[in-house]
Design an enzyme around this catalytic site. Structure first.
Site, PDB file in Angstrom:
ATOM      1  N   ARG A   8     -36.692   5.660   0.553  1.00 50.96           N
ATOM      2  CA  ARG A   8     -35.441   5.401   0.780  1.00 50.96           C
ATOM      3  C   ARG A   8     -34.437   4.767   0.879  1.00 50.96           C
ATOM      4  NH1 ARG A   8     -38.756   0.616   3.389  1.00 50.96           N
ATOM      5  NH2 ARG A   8     -39.489   0.306   1.118  1.00 50.96           N
ATOM      6  N   ASN A  50     -40.005   3.455   6.397  1.00 51.76           N
ATOM      7  CA  ASN A  50     -41.115   3.947   6.299  1.00 51.76           C
ATOM      8  C   ASN A  50     -42.003   3.519   7.639  1.00 51.76           C
ATOM      9  OD1 ASN A  50     -40.668   4.693   3.865  1.00 51.76           O
ATOM     10  ND2 ASN A  50     -41.710   2.356   3.032  1.00 51.76           N
TER      11      ASN A  50
END
Length: 89
Positions: free
Chosen positions: A18, A36
């Site tokens: 990320r 996520n």
């Protein structure tokens, strides 16, 4: 200006995927978010110039060291007017 929704599968959680995506998106001037998802994947909304998004998608396919991208699903969206690029929790 285009917008796409991306779902990435593989080993992409716990490997800084990320933050990797956020940093590259910001460098390319892309707006949106990444997070996520249950089951071990990552999803993102990317909004920007077609060429920049294409470049980011190639970067996301490679991923950071430690990641193993097994698949990417893309769908086009209407641009949402995001102000920046963030990690959602």
């Amino acid at each position: 200006m285009i917008a796409v929704h991306v779902r990435v599968s593989g080993r992409v959680q716990g490997v800084f995927y990320r933050a990797f995506t956020r940093d590259h998106a910001r460098a390319l001037g892309i707006k949106g978010w990444v997070r996520n998802i249950p089951g071990g994947g990552v999803e993102a909304v990317l909004e920007g110039e077609r060429k920049a998004i294409g470049e980011l998608l190639q970067i996301m396919k490679a991923g950071p060291s430690g990641a193993m991208v097994l698949g990417m699903e893309l769908s086009e969206l209407e641009p949402g007017g995001y102000e920046g690029f963030e990690i959602k929790y």
